[in-house]
Design an enzyme around this catalytic site. Structure first.
Site, PDB file in Angstrom:
ATOM      1  N   ASP A  32      43.671  38.186  46.798  1.00 60.57           N
ATOM      2  CA  ASP A  32      44.657  37.349  46.095  1.00 60.57           C
ATOM      3  C   ASP A  32      46.103  37.742  46.429  1.00 60.57           C
ATOM      4  O   ASP A  32      46.925  37.929  45.514  1.00 60.57           O
ATOM      5  CB  ASP A  32      44.464  37.468  44.566  1.00 60.57           C
ATOM      6  CG  ASP A  32      43.022  37.265  44.127  1.00 60.57           C
ATOM      7  OD1 ASP A  32      42.344  36.411  44.706  1.00 60.57           O
ATOM      8  OD2 ASP A  32      42.597  37.966  43.189  1.00 60.57           O
ATOM      9  N   GLU A 239      42.109  26.955  41.261  1.00 61.66           N
ATOM     10  CA  GLU A 239      42.877  28.153  40.894  1.00 61.66           C
ATOM     11  C   GLU A 239      43.864  28.461  42.021  1.00 61.66           C
ATOM     12  O   GLU A 239      43.976  27.706  42.985  1.00 61.66           O
ATOM     13  CB  GLU A 239      41.934  29.348  40.651  1.00 61.66           C
ATOM     14  CG  GLU A 239      41.111  29.742  41.865  1.00 61.66           C
ATOM     15  CD  GLU A 239      40.019  30.771  41.558  1.00 61.66           C
ATOM     16  OE1 GLU A 239      39.838  31.164  40.402  1.00 61.66           O
ATOM     17  OE2 GLU A 239      39.323  31.169  42.515  1.00 61.66           O
TER      18      GLU A 239
END
Ligand code: FUB
Length: 340
Positions: A32, A239
Site C-alpha cells: 500500500d 478501496e
C-alpha cells in the site's frame, strides 16, 4: 538512520539501485505505498505486512499489521532506506488492531501520518500522528479523527494549498456499514443496477487533525455521465483512493478490489465528479492491488505492491515502482507487473 540497504540489487553489479518492477526492500514485507517528495527526497509510506496464523477471509482479518516503517530514497535511482519504526499500535491509545494503508502530508515543516485502524469496538476509524521529520517517529493523537470511518486515507495537497482527505473501502473496509450516516452491523449492498458505494472526500481543517466538513461522495461516472453501478465490479470503487493532478486535470485512481485492477477516472475538481478512463495497473500476483502516483523531476511514477516475494501469499506483499506515461490526450498507458 540506515537499517537496511536495498536488497533488490543485482549481485553481478556493484550497485544498490532499485529496479523498476522489483521489490524495493526485501528485509521486511511492505504494501500500500503512498509516495511523496518532501525536501527533494522521496518518502514512501507503506503498510508493514507481517506473518499471522489468521486464515484469509473476506473481512481481511489476515492483514494483521501492527506498526509502520517509512522508506526513503535520495532520488529515483538511489538506494532505499528502511527507517526504524515510525508508529507502533501500542502507542495509539484508541487502536485495537490492523494498521492498514497509510498516507502522509506535510504542512509548515510538520509531517502528518494518516492511517486506518480498528478501534477497541472493532470499527475502522482514521487516525493522525505528528512528527517534525518525514520518516517519524510519529506521535498519535489520543483519539481518531472525529467523524472518521472506513479505511485507506489519502491526502491530496492542491496547488492552492488546500488539503483534501479521501478515504473508503468496501468489504473488510466497512464502507458498506455506513450508508445511513452511522455504523450498522446489518446492511445490504446496493442492487447491481444501482450506483455503487462511492469513496469519500472532505477538506482537512487548518490544524490537519480533523475534517473541515462532512465527508461527501466522490462520484465516479461512466462515459455516459451515469454513476458507475454496484454490479460493474471491473470499474466500481473498492478501496485505495489516490488523487494527483496532471496538466490541470485531477486524476482519481483506485483499486477495483475483487477484479484486482488499479483504475482511474478524471475530473476538473478535487471533489469530482470523475469520469472513468481506464486501467493504470493490471492485476498483480496476490489479491490486493494498491498504489500511489507521484511526479519526480518531470517524470511520473507508479508505486504499487505484489506478493511475488512471498510466492503469492496475499497478506505478505512487497512495494515496487514503475514509470508511467501519458499519451497526448492525457490517458495513462496501462502497465503490467511483468518485468520486461
Ligand atoms: O493492507 C491492508 C489493506 O489491503 C489496505 O488497506 C487495502 O487497500 C488493501 O491493500
Amino acid at each position: 538512520e540506515t537499517i537496511s540497504k536495498n536488497p533488490a540489487e543485482d549481485k553481478n553489479q556493484q550497485t544498490t539501485k532499485p529496479k523498476f518492477k522489483q521489490a524495493l526492500v526485501t528485509d521486511i514485507y511492505t504494501a500500500d505505498p503512498s509516495a511523496h517528495v518532501f525536501n527533494n527526497k522521496i518518502y514512501i509510506y507503506p503498510s508493514h505486512d507481517v506473518e499471522t496464523d489468521i486464515k484469509p477471509n473476506h473481512h481481511g482479518d489476515h492483514f494483521a499489521m501492527r506498526d509502520y516503517k517509512v522508506l526513503s530514497m535520495d532520488s529515483i535511482n538511489s538506494e532505499v532506506i528502511t527507517h526504524p519504526t515510525a508508529l507502533d499500535i501500542n502507542d495509539i491509545p484508541w487502536a485495537g488492531r490492523q494498521l492498514w494503508a497509510p498516507d502522509a502530508a506535510e504542512k509548515n515543516g510538520q509531517y502528518y501520518l494518516y492511517f486506518p485502524a480498528r478501534d477497541k469496538q472493532d470499527i475502522f476509524r482514521l487516525g493522525v500522528a505528528k512528527s517534525d521529520k518525514p520518516e517519524g517517529p510519529f506521535v498519535a493523537e489520543p483519539n481518531p479523527m472525529p467523524g472518521s470511518y472506513s479505511i485507506d486515507p489519502s491526502v491530496y495537497k492542491d496547488s492552492d494549498n488546500t488539503y483534501y482527505l479521501y478515504f473508503g473501502g468496501i468489504w473488510g473496509g466497512q464502507l458498506q456499514n455506513w450508508q445511513n450516516g452511522k455504523f450498522e452491523a446489518e446492511f445490504s449492498y446496493p442492487a447491481d443496477k444501482e450506483p455503487a458505494l462511492m469513496p469519500k472526500v472532505a477538506k482537512l481543517a487548518g490544524n490537519m487533525l480533523e475534517m473541515a466538513e462532512k465527508p461527501r461522495d466522490v462520484m465516479l461516472l461512466d462515459e455516459s455521465g451515469e454513476p458507475i453501478t454496484q454490479g460493474d465490479n471491473h470499474r466500481r470503487f473498492f478501496e485505495a483512493a489516490w488523487v494527483h493532478k496532471y496538466k490541470g486535470t485531477y486524476y482519481f485512481s483506485y483499486s477495483t478490489g475483487d477484479t484486482h485492477k488499479i483504475a482511474y477516472a478524471t475530473g476538473s475538481s478535487p471533489y469530482g465528479p470523475f469520469t472513468y478512463q481506464g486501467v493504470v495497473l493490471e492485476p498483480v500476483i496476490g489479491w490486493t492491488n494498491h498504489h500511489s502516483i507521484m511526479e519526480y523531476q518531470g517524470k511520473w511514477y507508479l508505486f504499487y505492491h505484489d506478493s511475488s516475494l512471498s510466492k503469492g501469499q496475499t497478506h505478505l506483499r512487497s512495494v515496487k515502482m514503475a514509470e508511467i506515461k501519458y499519451d497526448a490526450q492525457g490517458k495513462i498507458q496501462a502497465i503490467t507487473d511483468f518485468v520486461e
